[in-house]
Design a protein around this motif. Structure first.
Motif, PDB file in Angstrom:
ATOM      1  N   HIS A  11     -11.367 -45.853 -59.427  1.00  0.00           N
ATOM      2  CA  HIS A  11     -11.197 -46.765 -60.567  1.00  0.00           C
ATOM      3  C   HIS A  11      -9.769 -47.319 -60.551  1.00  0.00           C
ATOM      4  CE1 HIS A  11     -10.899 -48.254 -64.660  1.00  0.00           C
ATOM      5  NE2 HIS A  11     -12.228 -48.192 -64.719  1.00  0.00           N
ATOM      6  N   ILE A  44      -8.448 -48.185 -69.872  1.00  0.00           N
ATOM      7  CA  ILE A  44      -8.530 -48.565 -68.455  1.00  0.00           C
ATOM      8  C   ILE A  44      -7.882 -47.484 -67.585  1.00  0.00           C
ATOM      9  CG2 ILE A  44      -7.699 -50.215 -66.713  1.00  0.00           C
ATOM     10  CD1 ILE A  44      -8.105 -52.392 -68.938  1.00  0.00           C
ATOM     11  N   GLY A  47      -9.983 -44.591 -66.955  1.00  0.00           N
ATOM     12  CA  GLY A  47     -11.227 -44.858 -66.241  1.00  0.00           C
ATOM     13  C   GLY A  47     -12.425 -45.031 -67.154  1.00  0.00           C
ATOM     14  N   ARG A  49     -12.915 -47.743 -69.105  1.00  0.00           N
ATOM     15  CA  ARG A  49     -13.193 -49.167 -69.302  1.00  0.00           C
ATOM     16  C   ARG A  49     -12.907 -49.911 -68.004  1.00  0.00           C
ATOM     17  NH1 ARG A  49     -11.161 -52.751 -74.428  1.00  0.00           N
ATOM     18  NH2 ARG A  49     -11.922 -54.723 -73.642  1.00  0.00           N
ATOM     19  N   SER A  50     -13.692 -50.939 -67.746  1.00  0.00           N
ATOM     20  CA  SER A  50     -13.473 -51.757 -66.549  1.00  0.00           C
ATOM     21  C   SER A  50     -12.265 -52.665 -66.756  1.00  0.00           C
ATOM     22  CB  SER A  50     -14.696 -52.633 -66.283  1.00  0.00           C
ATOM     23  OG  SER A  50     -15.795 -51.840 -65.937  1.00  0.00           O
ATOM     24  N   LEU A  51     -11.685 -53.056 -65.656  1.00  0.00           N
ATOM     25  CA  LEU A  51     -10.542 -53.963 -65.671  1.00  0.00           C
ATOM     26  C   LEU A  51     -11.050 -55.357 -65.315  1.00  0.00           C
ATOM     27  CD1 LEU A  51      -7.444 -54.370 -65.790  1.00  0.00           C
ATOM     28  CD2 LEU A  51      -7.388 -53.762 -63.371  1.00  0.00           C
ATOM     29  N   ASN A  52     -10.986 -56.291 -66.283  1.00  0.00           N
ATOM     30  CA  ASN A  52     -11.457 -57.643 -65.987  1.00  0.00           C
ATOM     31  C   ASN A  52     -10.396 -58.400 -65.171  1.00  0.00           C
ATOM     32  OD1 ASN A  52      -9.653 -59.169 -67.764  1.00  0.00           O
ATOM     33  ND2 ASN A  52     -10.849 -58.325 -69.452  1.00  0.00           N
ATOM     34  N   THR A  53     -10.813 -59.461 -64.547  1.00  0.00           N
ATOM     35  CA  THR A  53      -9.948 -60.216 -63.635  1.00  0.00           C
ATOM     36  C   THR A  53      -8.725 -60.797 -64.339  1.00  0.00           C
ATOM     37  OG1 THR A  53     -11.894 -60.747 -62.317  1.00  0.00           O
ATOM     38  CG2 THR A  53      -9.915 -62.045 -61.902  1.00  0.00           C
ATOM     39  N   GLN A  74     -11.400 -52.894 -58.607  1.00  0.00           N
ATOM     40  CA  GLN A  74     -12.466 -52.799 -59.616  1.00  0.00           C
ATOM     41  C   GLN A  74     -13.824 -53.106 -58.983  1.00  0.00           C
ATOM     42  OE1 GLN A  74     -12.297 -51.893 -63.105  1.00  0.00           O
ATOM     43  NE2 GLN A  74     -14.468 -51.727 -62.642  1.00  0.00           N
ATOM     44  N   THR A  75     -13.850 -54.115 -58.132  1.00  0.00           N
ATOM     45  CA  THR A  75     -15.105 -54.473 -57.466  1.00  0.00           C
ATOM     46  C   THR A  75     -15.590 -53.346 -56.564  1.00  0.00           C
ATOM     47  OG1 THR A  75     -14.532 -56.819 -57.549  1.00  0.00           O
ATOM     48  CG2 THR A  75     -16.215 -56.165 -55.938  1.00  0.00           C
ATOM     49  N   TYR A  77     -14.919 -50.217 -56.878  1.00  0.00           N
ATOM     50  CA  TYR A  77     -15.338 -49.131 -57.765  1.00  0.00           C
ATOM     51  C   TYR A  77     -16.746 -49.422 -58.299  1.00  0.00           C
ATOM     52  CZ  TYR A  77     -15.598 -46.044 -61.787  1.00  0.00           C
ATOM     53  OH  TYR A  77     -16.006 -45.110 -62.703  1.00  0.00           O
ATOM     54  N   ASP A  78     -16.990 -50.650 -58.734  1.00  0.00           N
ATOM     55  CA  ASP A  78     -18.308 -51.036 -59.245  1.00  0.00           C
ATOM     56  C   ASP A  78     -19.382 -50.870 -58.161  1.00  0.00           C
ATOM     57  OD1 ASP A  78     -17.103 -51.682 -61.650  1.00  0.00           O
ATOM     58  OD2 ASP A  78     -17.095 -53.846 -61.275  1.00  0.00           O
TER      59      ASP A  78
END
Length: 160
Positions: A11, A44, A47, A49-53, A74-75, A77-78
């Motif tokens: 993450h 974030i 870990g 919450r996702s990290l937006n661009t 992030q990608t 990790y997703d």
């Protein structure tokens, strides 16, 4: 790019938290400096919450990191999370008799590490449904490899 390979699948918040510690930065003042809620940054880095661009770009710019590195992390990790959903950690336990694992608790088996013992036991004592589930879970090639390594003559699974 070294960071990318080193942390691929982790993450980005964990990587970010390490950066904060390395640079002796406090999260709250940093969040305020980039016009972000401290709670968001905290979630974030934990870990949760996702990290937006958009936020990734603000953080990278403020910290002097390579542009896009956090978004790429992030990608990755997703992708890892999605793969784990598609390939569960355990076979379908409803299809396996607990009595096959009389010497251990079936819920405590490390299916990844103990695959050789599991495959051997299922193919020695299991029924066709159990064998099919193990083939589905591990893949035909892996099962073939294990069975061939424990028998003197090549063992080939029947195509079902």
């Amino acid at each position: 790019m070294d960071t990318l390979l080193k942390y691929k699948g982790i993450h980005p918040g964990i990587v970010l938290e390490r950066e904060f510690k390395k640079r002796s930065l406090k999260q709250r003042p940093f969040a305020i400096a980039i016009n972000e809620h401290p709670q968001t940054l905290n979630a974030i880095t934990k870990g949760k919450r996702s990290l937006n661009t958009a936020l990734a770009l603000k953080i990278e710019e403020k910290m002097g990191l390579e542009e896009g590195i956090l978004a790429i992390l992030q990608t990755y990790y997703d992708i890892r999370i999605e793969k784990e959903k598609q390939h569960p950690e355990t076979p379908n336990l409803a299809l396996l008799r607990k009595s096959l694992f009389w010497d251990t608790a079936i819920n405590h088996i490390d299916w990844k590490k103990q695959y050789k013992a599991v495959i051997k036991r299922i193919f020695e004592r299991g029924n066709e449904i159990e064998k099919s589930e193990i083939i589905r879970f591990y893949g035909k090639q892996k099962v073939d490899d294990v069975l061939n390594s424990i028998s003197r003559k090549p063992y080939t699974l029947s195509a079902n």
